[in-house]
Design an enzyme around this catalytic site. Structure first.
Site, short mmCIF file in Angstrom:
data_model
loop_
_atom_site.label_atom_id
_atom_site.label_comp_id
_atom_site.label_asym_id
_atom_site.label_seq_id
_atom_site.Cartn_x
_atom_site.Cartn_y
_atom_site.Cartn_z
N GLN A 97 0.85 -1.20 0.00
CA GLN A 97 0.00 0.00 0.00
C GLN A 97 0.88 1.25 0.00
O GLN A 97 1.79 1.39 0.83
CB GLN A 97 -0.93 0.01 1.23
N SER A 98 0.62 2.14 -0.96
CA SER A 98 1.42 3.36 -1.05
C SER A 98 0.57 4.62 -0.86
O SER A 98 1.11 5.69 -0.60
CB SER A 98 2.13 3.43 -2.41
N HIS A 158 -8.42 1.60 -0.81
CA HIS A 158 -8.82 1.48 -2.23
C HIS A 158 -8.83 0.02 -2.64
O HIS A 158 -7.99 -0.77 -2.21
CB HIS A 158 -7.92 2.30 -3.14
P1 5GP Z 1 -1.39 0.89 -3.60
O1 5GP Z 1 0.07 0.71 -3.96
O2 5GP Z 1 -1.53 1.90 -2.47
O3 5GP Z 1 -2.14 -0.38 -3.37
O4 5GP Z 1 -2.07 1.52 -4.88
C1 5GP Z 1 -2.03 2.87 -5.17
C2 5GP Z 1 -2.39 3.02 -6.61
O5 5GP Z 1 -2.71 4.37 -6.85
C3 5GP Z 1 -1.26 2.66 -7.60
O6 5GP Z 1 -1.70 1.63 -8.46
C4 5GP Z 1 -0.98 3.97 -8.32
O7 5GP Z 1 -0.69 3.79 -9.68
C5 5GP Z 1 -2.27 4.74 -8.12
N1 5GP Z 1 -2.09 6.18 -8.09
C6 5GP Z 1 -1.16 6.87 -7.37
N2 5GP Z 1 -1.30 8.19 -7.57
C7 5GP Z 1 -2.36 8.34 -8.41
C8 5GP Z 1 -3.00 9.48 -8.98
O8 5GP Z 1 -2.62 10.63 -8.77
N3 5GP Z 1 -4.07 9.24 -9.80
C9 5GP Z 1 -4.51 7.97 -10.06
N4 5GP Z 1 -5.56 7.87 -10.89
N5 5GP Z 1 -3.94 6.88 -9.55
C10 5GP Z 1 -2.87 7.06 -8.73
#
Ligand code: 5GP
Length: 117
Positions: free
Chosen positions: A97-98, A103
């Site tokens: 998670q980043s 989500h």
């Molecule tokens: P996580 O790594 O937290 O599970 O997923 C975060 C997701 O958010 C990643 O797939 C990344 O590409 C997406 N993401 C990060 N910043 C943005 C943004 O500004 N707009 C959109 N539409 N997606 C984003």
């Protein structure tokens, strides 16, 4: 963990940051992932400020169910439900998670491997 409303998804919810929005209702927003990992890759987020799945409380049960309903409904509308799609929630930094606003990832349009990396 404490919710920090400066994260990018909070900014998308406030319409401060643009996104390709696929669905919006009173409980959630869905939009295309900016760095797609599959031909179809979108995110479904709650409007409520929940940092991680682990931070959801009993009062969030309906919202959590709604996110999954929306994920499947949008996949069907995009025409990817029949072939198969993957739903992923990364909970915490170690799980990948980043962005610390809960989500649901929905990925489709290619073969998926298991186990995930
Ligand atoms: P996580 O790594 O937290 O599970 O997923 C975060 C997701 O958010 C990643 O797939 C990344 O590409 C997406 N993401 C990060 N910043 C943005 C943004 O500004 N707009 C959109 N539409 N997606 C984003």
């Amino acid at each position: 963990m404490t919710y920090d409303d400066s994260n990018v998804f909070a900014r998308i919810l406030r319409k401060e940051v643009p996104a390709r929005i696929l669905h919006e209702d009173h409980l959630c927003l869905a939009f295309a992932d900016i760095t797609p990992q599959a031909p179809t890759h979108f995110l479904v987020i709650p409007k409520r400020p929940i940092a991680r799945l682990a931070d959801a409380g009993a009062e969030d049960k309906a919202v959590l169910g709604h996110l999954l309903w929306a994920a499947a409904d949008i996949a069907a509308r995009l025409g990817v439900a029949h072939d198969g799609f993957r739903v992923v929630i990364n909970n915490g930094a170690r799980a990948g998670q980043s962005v610390f606003h809960l989500h649901v990832h929905v990925l489709a349009g290619r073969d998926m491997a298991w186990p995930p990396g």
